[in-house]
Write a protein that holds these residues in place. Structure first.
Motif, PDB file in Angstrom:
ATOM      1  N   ALA A 322       0.968  -1.143  -0.133  1.00 41.05           N
ATOM      2  CA  ALA A 322       0.119   0.123   0.046  1.00 41.05           C
ATOM      3  C   ALA A 322       0.812   1.321   0.270  1.00 41.05           C
ATOM      4  CB  ALA A 322      -0.853   0.060   1.289  1.00 41.05           C
ATOM      5  N   ALA A 323       2.030   1.126   0.623  1.00 42.63           N
ATOM      6  CA  ALA A 323       3.066   2.162   0.734  1.00 42.63           C
ATOM      7  C   ALA A 323       3.842   2.350  -0.515  1.00 42.63           C
ATOM      8  CB  ALA A 323       4.035   2.316   2.081  1.00 42.63           C
ATOM      9  N   GLY A 324       3.497   1.717  -1.605  1.00 45.26           N
ATOM     10  CA  GLY A 324       4.239   1.709  -2.805  1.00 45.26           C
ATOM     11  C   GLY A 324       5.653   1.095  -2.665  1.00 45.26           C
ATOM     12  N   GLY A 325       5.720   0.023  -2.045  1.00 45.95           N
ATOM     13  CA  GLY A 325       7.185  -0.202  -1.813  1.00 45.95           C
ATOM     14  C   GLY A 325       7.661  -1.332  -2.773  1.00 45.95           C
ATOM     15  N   TYR A 326       8.763  -1.523  -3.020  1.00 46.18           N
ATOM     16  CA  TYR A 326       9.628  -2.588  -3.867  1.00 46.18           C
ATOM     17  C   TYR A 326       9.876  -3.535  -3.237  1.00 46.18           C
ATOM     18  CZ  TYR A 326      12.963  -4.247  -7.097  1.00 46.18           C
ATOM     19  OH  TYR A 326      14.001  -5.235  -7.965  1.00 46.18           O
ATOM     20  N   VAL A 327       8.965  -4.728  -3.437  1.00 45.47           N
ATOM     21  CA  VAL A 327       9.133  -5.978  -2.515  1.00 45.47           C
ATOM     22  C   VAL A 327       9.792  -7.032  -3.282  1.00 45.47           C
ATOM     23  CG1 VAL A 327       7.744  -7.594  -1.181  1.00 45.47           C
ATOM     24  CG2 VAL A 327       6.817  -5.210  -1.457  1.00 45.47           C
ATOM     25  N   VAL A 328      10.707  -7.548  -2.322  1.00 53.46           N
ATOM     26  CA  VAL A 328      11.481  -9.065  -2.880  1.00 53.46           C
ATOM     27  C   VAL A 328      10.890  -9.956  -1.817  1.00 53.46           C
ATOM     28  CG1 VAL A 328      13.378 -10.207  -3.013  1.00 53.46           C
ATOM     29  CG2 VAL A 328      13.397  -7.739  -3.795  1.00 53.46           C
ATOM     30  N   ALA A 329      10.181 -10.651  -2.198  1.00 53.01           N
ATOM     31  CA  ALA A 329       9.481 -11.831  -1.308  1.00 53.01           C
ATOM     32  C   ALA A 329       9.609 -13.156  -1.614  1.00 53.01           C
ATOM     33  CB  ALA A 329       7.996 -11.317  -1.324  1.00 53.01           C
ATOM     34  N   SER A 330       9.539 -14.062  -0.849  1.00 53.93           N
ATOM     35  CA  SER A 330       9.313 -15.543  -0.976  1.00 53.93           C
ATOM     36  C   SER A 330       8.419 -16.046  -1.880  1.00 53.93           C
ATOM     37  CB  SER A 330       9.539 -16.324   0.348  1.00 53.93           C
ATOM     38  OG  SER A 330       8.181 -16.010   1.143  1.00 53.93           O
ATOM     39  N   ASP A 331       8.698 -17.031  -2.834  1.00 58.17           N
ATOM     40  CA  ASP A 331       7.695 -17.765  -3.623  1.00 58.17           C
ATOM     41  C   ASP A 331       6.875 -18.811  -2.839  1.00 58.17           C
ATOM     42  OD1 ASP A 331       6.375 -18.253  -5.696  1.00 58.17           O
ATOM     43  OD2 ASP A 331       7.881 -19.043  -6.952  1.00 58.17           O
ATOM     44  N   THR A 332       6.189 -18.198  -1.896  1.00 58.01           N
ATOM     45  CA  THR A 332       5.487 -19.191  -1.020  1.00 58.01           C
ATOM     46  C   THR A 332       3.963 -19.115  -1.180  1.00 58.01           C
ATOM     47  OG1 THR A 332       6.179 -17.805   0.887  1.00 58.01           O
ATOM     48  CG2 THR A 332       7.157 -19.903   0.647  1.00 58.01           C
ATOM     49  N   LEU A 338      -0.995 -12.280  -3.386  1.00 58.25           N
ATOM     50  CA  LEU A 338      -0.795 -11.117  -3.738  1.00 58.25           C
ATOM     51  C   LEU A 338       0.353 -10.455  -4.707  1.00 58.25           C
ATOM     52  CD1 LEU A 338      -2.038 -11.073  -0.495  1.00 58.25           C
ATOM     53  CD2 LEU A 338      -1.588  -8.544  -0.549  1.00 58.25           C
ATOM     54  N   ILE A 339       1.446 -10.980  -4.595  1.00 63.29           N
ATOM     55  CA  ILE A 339       2.539 -10.891  -5.435  1.00 63.29           C
ATOM     56  C   ILE A 339       2.808 -11.853  -6.863  1.00 63.29           C
ATOM     57  CG2 ILE A 339       5.209 -10.599  -5.604  1.00 63.29           C
ATOM     58  CD1 ILE A 339       4.262  -8.665  -3.676  1.00 63.29           C
ATOM     59  N   ARG A 340       2.946 -11.189  -7.860  1.00 61.51           N
ATOM     60  CA  ARG A 340       3.054 -11.874  -9.030  1.00 61.51           C
ATOM     61  C   ARG A 340       4.461 -11.655  -9.542  1.00 61.51           C
ATOM     62  NH1 ARG A 340      -2.057 -10.157  -8.849  1.00 61.51           N
ATOM     63  NH2 ARG A 340      -1.354  -8.269 -10.155  1.00 61.51           N
ATOM     64  N   ASP A 341       5.357 -12.272  -9.754  1.00 58.55           N
ATOM     65  CA  ASP A 341       6.771 -12.164  -9.947  1.00 58.55           C
ATOM     66  C   ASP A 341       6.739 -11.190 -11.417  1.00 58.55           C
ATOM     67  OD1 ASP A 341       9.598 -12.030  -9.726  1.00 58.55           O
ATOM     68  OD2 ASP A 341       9.783 -13.759 -11.107  1.00 58.55           O
ATOM     69  N   GLY A 342       7.607 -10.096 -11.329  1.00 59.69           N
ATOM     70  CA  GLY A 342       7.885  -9.172 -12.629  1.00 59.69           C
ATOM     71  C   GLY A 342       6.676  -8.133 -12.651  1.00 59.69           C
ATOM     72  N   GLU A 343       5.305  -8.493 -12.066  1.00 59.16           N
ATOM     73  CA  GLU A 343       4.309  -7.535 -12.280  1.00 59.16           C
ATOM     74  C   GLU A 343       4.103  -6.686 -11.082  1.00 59.16           C
ATOM     75  OE1 GLU A 343       0.717  -9.474 -13.356  1.00 59.16           O
ATOM     76  OE2 GLU A 343       1.650 -10.985 -14.337  1.00 59.16           O
ATOM     77  N   ASN A 344       4.136  -7.014 -10.032  1.00 60.99           N
ATOM     78  CA  ASN A 344       4.047  -5.910  -8.790  1.00 60.99           C
ATOM     79  C   ASN A 344       5.048  -6.423  -7.658  1.00 60.99           C
ATOM     80  OD1 ASN A 344       2.997  -8.358  -7.831  1.00 60.99           O
ATOM     81  ND2 ASN A 344       1.088  -7.572  -7.274  1.00 60.99           N
ATOM     82  N   GLY A 345       6.182  -6.886  -8.141  1.00 59.22           N
ATOM     83  CA  GLY A 345       7.138  -7.461  -7.116  1.00 59.22           C
ATOM     84  C   GLY A 345       8.106  -8.345  -7.636  1.00 59.22           C
ATOM     85  N   ARG A 346       8.962  -9.059  -6.929  1.00 54.98           N
ATOM     86  CA  ARG A 346      10.026 -10.064  -7.342  1.00 54.98           C
ATOM     87  C   ARG A 346       9.797 -11.132  -6.281  1.00 54.98           C
ATOM     88  NH1 ARG A 346      11.278  -8.208 -12.488  1.00 54.98           N
ATOM     89  NH2 ARG A 346      12.231  -6.191 -12.365  1.00 54.98           N
TER      90      ARG A 346
END
Length: 406
Positions: A322-332, A338-346
């Motif tokens: 929500a804060a517009g963060g650049y997120v690197v997250a675990s693929d779990t 919420l996160i799709r790799d290369g679309e809204n985070g890594r």
């Protein structure tokens, strides 16, 4: 309606729903643990804090939760007998057993519960981390034993709510039909990007938006949130990015898992393992921080790292998005909701330390896709998790629909 919320740490997951229902004219009351010091948005009554269960063996989890359930029910009985309070609706969290016996006090009240997660023996956190967990018969049996009060709680309920599809899906099909998925909601007016965000560290150093900052936030620094994986990735990150500052927020105990077998904390264990490979002037452990400081951190960080076992999804992820963060997250699995790799985070595989280091370095160096990914991350929250536009209206409608059932 008369509505009673039941939560040992109230308001817990209900900081917005309880006052919103009161504002709509319902009489709202909360029943909570006598030691709960959190401010409440509605009037509260308190039940006695249970003593530690004096039970060993496989029944100790249920015994402890049943004891709390009894004390909550005793407090409910006092509400009924001394004050004549009879709720139309009870809304409670099943996690601590507080709802187990409320039907015996108010058999005609509708019982709605928050179904946060059901422990499962396969495909979730049990045996996920082979380095630190044993995928043994005993570990699986313990998960079954810890699930007894959760299953009983939802079986008794008229309906349940769960914040994510992953968490709702942890319950078996015969119970899943009772669960409506509605996220707790993010106040996107408050949790929003701020190009002028800054944070003063304990030593006086001031970090600002645009600085090369990597943030990591967890209630506790423990393997369930990938703390050990992050720590192993940091030496390479620090070597590749000599200007980077690492800011780690979280207490040194455990919230979900267990301490190291040799004793001490996971922070101490990882610092010993890394053997001085972390520059203390660039790796900052802040412990737990005030909410406004946390918001400043996730707003100013160039990269935010979020790692988790297959388990409950953290508010820190949705708030960072929500804060517009650049997120690197675990693929779990909970993250992939919420996160799709290369679309809204890594996304990186949870155990792949070199891949995590590379992804963090890429973000700190200035990923040319960062602006697009940040905007897309916030848009996901605006489109489906926004408190005022989505979550709260749906929660209110869900609650009030059960009053109309008679």
């Amino acid at each position: 309606m008369k509505i009673l919320f039941v939560h040992q740490n109230f308001p817990g997951q209900f900081p917005h729903l309880a006052p919103a229902l009161a504002a709509r004219g319902h009489q709202v009351l909360a029943l909570t643990d006598e030691k709960n010091g959190r401010p409440s948005p509605v009037p509260t009554v308190r039940y006695k804090t249970p003593d530690a269960a004096q039970v060993d063996g496989w029944g100790r989890s249920y015994a402890g939760h049943a004891e709390r359930g009894y004390l909550a029910a005793r407090g409910a009985r006092a509400l009924r007998d001394r004050h004549g309070f009879v709720p139309d609706l009870i809304i409670g969290h099943t996690g601590w057993g507080e709802t187990l016996f409320l039907r015996e006090i108010w058999p005609d009240a509708k019982l709605l519960v928050y179904a946060e997660l059901l422990y499962r023996t396969r495909g979730h956190d049990v045996g996920f981390d082979p380095e630190l967990q044993t995928d043994s018969d005993e570990a699986r049996m313990l998960a079954v034993a810890r699930s007894a009060h959760l299953i009983q709680g939802i079986v008794q309920a008229d309906a349940a709510i769960s914040p994510t599809r992953y968490q709702a899906g942890s319950f078996p099909p015969e119970l899943r039909g009772k669960i409506t998925v509605i996220h707790d909601g993010i106040d996107t007016g408050r949790v929003c990007p701020d190009p002028h965000a800054s944070l003063t560290l304990p030593g006086g150093q001031v970090l600002r938006a645009g600085d090369e900052v990597l943030s990591y936030v967890s209630r506790s620094l423990e393997p369930y949130r990938g703390f050990h994986i992050l720590m192993r990735a940091l030496p390479e990150v620090l070597a590749a990015r000599p200007q980077a500052q690492i800011v780690i927020v979280g207490a040194e105990g455990v919230s979900y898992g267990t301490p190291p077998k040799e004793g001490g904390t996971w922070k101490a264990r990882m610092m010993a393992e890394l053997g001085g490979r972390l520059d203390p002037s660039r790796v900052h452990f802040l412990g737990r921080v005030a909410y406004d400081d946390y918001l400043s951190l996730i707003r100013l960080a160039r990269v935010h790292c979020y790692l988790t076992y297959p388990f409950v999804l953290s508010w820190s992820l949705t708030e960072t998005m929500a804060a517009g963060g650049y997120v690197v997250a675990s693929d779990t699995e909970p993250v992939r909701e919420l996160i799709r790799d290369g679309e809204n985070g890594r996304l990186v595989p949870f155990f792949d330390v070199p891949a995590l280091s590379a992804a963090l370095i890429r973000g700190l160096a200035g990923d040319p896709e960062a602006g697009r990914l940040r905007a897309a991350a916030r848009q996901v929250i605006l489109d489906g998790y926004d408190l005022d536009r989505h979550s709260l209206p749906r929660q209110i409608a869900w609650v009030e629909s059960h009053a109309s059932m008679g």
